[in-house]
Design an enzyme around this catalytic site. Sequence first.
Site, PDB file in Angstrom:
ATOM      1  N   LYS A   1      -0.849   5.071   4.634  1.00 13.95           N
ATOM      2  CA  LYS A   1      -2.063   3.929   5.297  1.00 13.95           C
ATOM      3  C   LYS A   1      -1.942   3.815   6.718  1.00 13.95           C
ATOM      4  O   LYS A   1      -0.414   3.575   7.164  1.00 13.95           O
ATOM      5  CB  LYS A   1      -2.096   2.656   4.505  1.00 13.95           C
ATOM      6  CG  LYS A   1      -2.908   1.813   5.094  1.00 13.95           C
ATOM      7  CD  LYS A   1      -3.218   0.527   4.277  1.00 13.95           C
ATOM      8  CE  LYS A   1      -4.210  -0.362   4.573  1.00 13.95           C
ATOM      9  NZ  LYS A   1      -5.483   0.136   4.921  1.00 13.95           N
TER      10      LYS A   1
ATOM     11  N   HIS B   1       0.871  -0.997  -0.111  1.00 14.70           N
ATOM     12  CA  HIS B   1       0.170   0.109   0.070  1.00 14.70           C
ATOM     13  C   HIS B   1       0.813   1.358  -0.112  1.00 14.70           C
ATOM     14  O   HIS B   1       1.976   1.183   0.528  1.00 14.70           O
ATOM     15  CB  HIS B   1      -1.075   0.120   0.969  1.00 14.70           C
ATOM     16  CG  HIS B   1      -1.988  -0.924   1.184  1.00 14.70           C
ATOM     17  ND1 HIS B   1      -2.036  -2.285   1.193  1.00 14.70           N
ATOM     18  CD2 HIS B   1      -3.387  -0.649   0.868  1.00 14.70           C
ATOM     19  CE1 HIS B   1      -3.294  -2.836   1.243  1.00 14.70           C
ATOM     20  NE2 HIS B   1      -3.963  -1.861   0.812  1.00 14.70           N
TER      21      HIS B   1
HETATM   22  N1  LIG Z   1     -13.206  -0.436   1.844  1.00 18.19           N
HETATM   23  C1  LIG Z   1     -12.434  -0.018   0.891  1.00 18.19           C
HETATM   24  O1  LIG Z   1     -12.376  -0.446  -0.375  1.00 18.19           O
HETATM   25  C2  LIG Z   1     -11.323   0.913   1.016  1.00 18.19           C
HETATM   26  C3  LIG Z   1     -10.950   1.004   2.694  1.00 18.19           C
HETATM   27  N2  LIG Z   1     -10.063   1.997   2.734  1.00 18.19           N
HETATM   28  C4  LIG Z   1     -10.139   2.347   4.177  1.00 18.19           C
HETATM   29  O2  LIG Z   1     -10.765   3.757   4.342  1.00 18.19           O
HETATM   30  C5  LIG Z   1     -10.362   4.458   5.286  1.00 18.19           C
HETATM   31  C6  LIG Z   1     -10.115   5.788   4.804  1.00 18.19           C
HETATM   32  O3  LIG Z   1      -8.970   5.574   4.130  1.00 18.19           O
HETATM   33  P1  LIG Z   1      -8.207   6.986   3.203  1.00 18.19           P
HETATM   34  O4  LIG Z   1      -9.273   7.843   2.489  1.00 18.19           O
HETATM   35  O5  LIG Z   1      -7.208   6.655   2.477  1.00 18.19           O
HETATM   36  O6  LIG Z   1      -7.916   8.052   4.493  1.00 18.19           O
HETATM   37  P2  LIG Z   1      -7.720   9.364   4.755  1.00 18.19           P
HETATM   38  O7  LIG Z   1      -6.839   9.597   6.164  1.00 18.19           O
HETATM   39  O8  LIG Z   1      -7.498  10.149   3.468  1.00 18.19           O
HETATM   40  O9  LIG Z   1      -9.221   9.665   5.039  1.00 18.19           O
HETATM   41  C7  LIG Z   1     -10.008   9.812   6.060  1.00 18.19           C
HETATM   42  C8  LIG Z   1     -10.471  11.147   6.408  1.00 18.19           C
HETATM   43  O10 LIG Z   1     -11.531  10.915   7.537  1.00 18.19           O
HETATM   44  C9  LIG Z   1     -11.376  12.143   8.185  1.00 18.19           C
HETATM   45  N3  LIG Z   1     -11.851  11.876   9.525  1.00 18.19           N
HETATM   46  C10 LIG Z   1     -11.298  11.499  10.648  1.00 18.19           C
HETATM   47  N4  LIG Z   1     -12.092  11.446  11.759  1.00 18.19           N
HETATM   48  C11 LIG Z   1     -13.219  11.775  11.262  1.00 18.19           C
HETATM   49  C12 LIG Z   1     -14.599  12.032  11.966  1.00 18.19           C
HETATM   50  N5  LIG Z   1     -14.762  11.680  13.199  1.00 18.19           N
HETATM   51  N6  LIG Z   1     -15.659  12.335  11.274  1.00 18.19           N
HETATM   52  C13 LIG Z   1     -15.408  12.639   9.883  1.00 18.19           C
HETATM   53  N7  LIG Z   1     -14.325  12.582   9.088  1.00 18.19           N
HETATM   54  C14 LIG Z   1     -13.123  12.194   9.782  1.00 18.19           C
HETATM   55  C15 LIG Z   1      -9.784  12.401   8.348  1.00 18.19           C
HETATM   56  O11 LIG Z   1      -9.703  13.768   8.601  1.00 18.19           O
HETATM   57  P3  LIG Z   1      -8.274  14.169   9.089  1.00 18.19           P
HETATM   58  O12 LIG Z   1      -7.187  13.776   8.189  1.00 18.19           O
HETATM   59  O13 LIG Z   1      -8.253  15.427   9.673  1.00 18.19           O
HETATM   60  O14 LIG Z   1      -7.917  13.156  10.350  1.00 18.19           O
HETATM   61  C16 LIG Z   1      -9.618  12.081   6.683  1.00 18.19           C
HETATM   62  O15 LIG Z   1      -9.922  13.398   6.083  1.00 18.19           O
HETATM   63  C17 LIG Z   1      -9.078   3.510   5.918  1.00 18.19           C
HETATM   64  O16 LIG Z   1      -9.479   2.773   6.963  1.00 18.19           O
HETATM   65  C18 LIG Z   1      -8.792   2.809   4.765  1.00 18.19           C
HETATM   66  O17 LIG Z   1      -8.345   1.707   5.055  1.00 18.19           O
HETATM   67  C19 LIG Z   1      -9.599   2.769   1.834  1.00 18.19           C
HETATM   68  C20 LIG Z   1      -9.400   2.435   0.457  1.00 18.19           C
HETATM   69  C21 LIG Z   1     -10.736   1.497   0.099  1.00 18.19           C
HETATM   70  O1  LIG Z   2      -6.086   2.280   3.103  1.00 18.05           O
HETATM   71  C1  LIG Z   2      -6.196   1.826   1.920  1.00 18.05           C
HETATM   72  O2  LIG Z   2      -5.648   2.545   1.044  1.00 18.05           O
HETATM   73  C2  LIG Z   2      -6.891   0.703   1.565  1.00 18.05           C
HETATM   74  N1  LIG Z   2      -7.546   0.184   2.715  1.00 18.05           N
HETATM   75  C3  LIG Z   2      -8.311  -0.982   2.523  1.00 18.05           C
HETATM   76  C4  LIG Z   2      -7.907  -2.186   3.306  1.00 18.05           C
HETATM   77  O3  LIG Z   2      -7.274  -2.027   4.409  1.00 18.05           O
HETATM   78  O4  LIG Z   2      -7.892  -3.393   3.008  1.00 18.05           O
HETATM   79  C5  LIG Z   2      -8.689  -1.423   1.153  1.00 18.05           C
HETATM   80  C6  LIG Z   2      -7.564  -1.234   0.296  1.00 18.05           C
HETATM   81  O5  LIG Z   2      -6.546  -2.246   0.389  1.00 18.05           O
HETATM   82  C7  LIG Z   2      -7.041   0.378   0.253  1.00 18.05           C
END
Ligand SMILES: NC(=O)C1=CN([C@@H]2O[C@H](COP(=O)(O)OP(=O)(O)OC[C@H]3O[C@@H](n4cnc5c(N)ncnc54)[C@H](OP(=O)(O)O)[C@@H]3O)[C@@H](O)[C@H]2O)C=CC1
Ligand SMILES: O=C(O)C1=N[C@H](C(=O)O)C[C@H](O)C1
Length: 245
Positions: free
Chosen positions: A134, A130
């Site tokens: 992350k 990744h």
């Molecule tokens: N299921 C799937 O297909 C996928 C899952 N993921 C997962 O999604 C999650 C997010 O990933 P990603 O987008 O890369 O992470 P990011 O850190 O880019 O985004 C998370 C966002 O959530 C915000 N945040 C934190 N706390 C809160 C809250 N209480 N209320 C609202 N917003 C909040 C953060 O703000 P701040 O930065 O200010 O803390 C940040 O903007 C991870 O757990 C990742 O593993 C990711 C990709 C695909």
């Molecule tokens: O944080 C990410 O980027 C991703 N999170 C998810 C995971 O933890 O499996 C999905 C994907 O791998 C991207």
Amino acid sequence: MKVAVFGAQGRMGAEVCRAVEAADDLELVARIDVGDDRDQAAEADVVVDFTHPDVVMDNLAWCIDHGIHAVVGTTGFTAERLDTLREQLSAHPEVGVLVAANFGVGAVLMMRFAEIAARFFDSVEIVELHHPNKADAPSGTATTTAQRIAAAREAAGVPASPDATQHEVAGARGADIDGVRVHGVRLQGLVAHQEVLLGQTGETLTLRHDSYDRVSFMPGVILAVRAVADHPGLTEGIEELLEIA
Ligand SMILES: NC(=O)C1=CN([C@@H]2O[C@H](COP(=O)(O)OP(=O)(O)OC[C@H]3O[C@@H](n4cnc5c(N)ncnc54)[C@H](OP(=O)(O)O)[C@@H]3O)[C@@H](O)[C@H]2O)C=CC1
Ligand SMILES: O=C(O)C1=N[C@H](C(=O)O)C[C@H](O)C1
């Protein structure tokens, strides 16, 4: 259908906002980030949460209490967390919560293929790769894949993968998830990638999936947004929606 996005300024949240705005049948009614009042999302039919493992359970308790369906991509879901959600949902039986470690159709198929292949090989290990921003390791996808592989091997009576290691620098053999070794790579330039390596004498099988762009997760997210209201209670993964369960 009215949709609110929690974590709207994040890498995934921003992409989800774009995908919702591009869908004719969906209306983006709230973008919620840290410090915003969640009540701005109270008119939503569905909340999409891509935030952080530390805050997602509180967000979901709020959704369930407000009778709002939720599509959840945030990782960090243990069996205990899923039980907590089931208990909360039992008091609001009309609400649907869909939690998926990965919304990429290719990734979902890779997990299914790994589960099918698991019983035919002596050895299996997972490498997840990744981007370096992350927060969690191993990835939710790798954890789910390992759990499903382990369950498939146990059901088929396959013994543990052979491994003669006696001297180990801590971490060299990866994390042990239900007996399956999971290795994590964090590398600039990557998005989300996973290999499942299976082996037996004379042959190996490698199943690899690559998300090169977060747009790859959007068809699965939008499918779940459209379907979640018709799936009250807790749904794990999008396999059922893709009819590959
Ligand atoms: N299921 C799937 O297909 C996928 C899952 N993921 C997962 O999604 C999650 C997010 O990933 P990603 O987008 O890369 O992470 P990011 O850190 O880019 O985004 C998370 C966002 O959530 C915000 N945040 C934190 N706390 C809160 C809250 N209480 N209320 C609202 N917003 C909040 C953060 O703000 P701040 O930065 O200010 O803390 C940040 O903007 C991870 O757990 C990742 O593993 C990711 C990709 C695909
Ligand atoms: O944080 C990410 O980027 C991703 N999170 C998810 C995971 O933890 O499996 C999905 C994907 O791998 C991207």
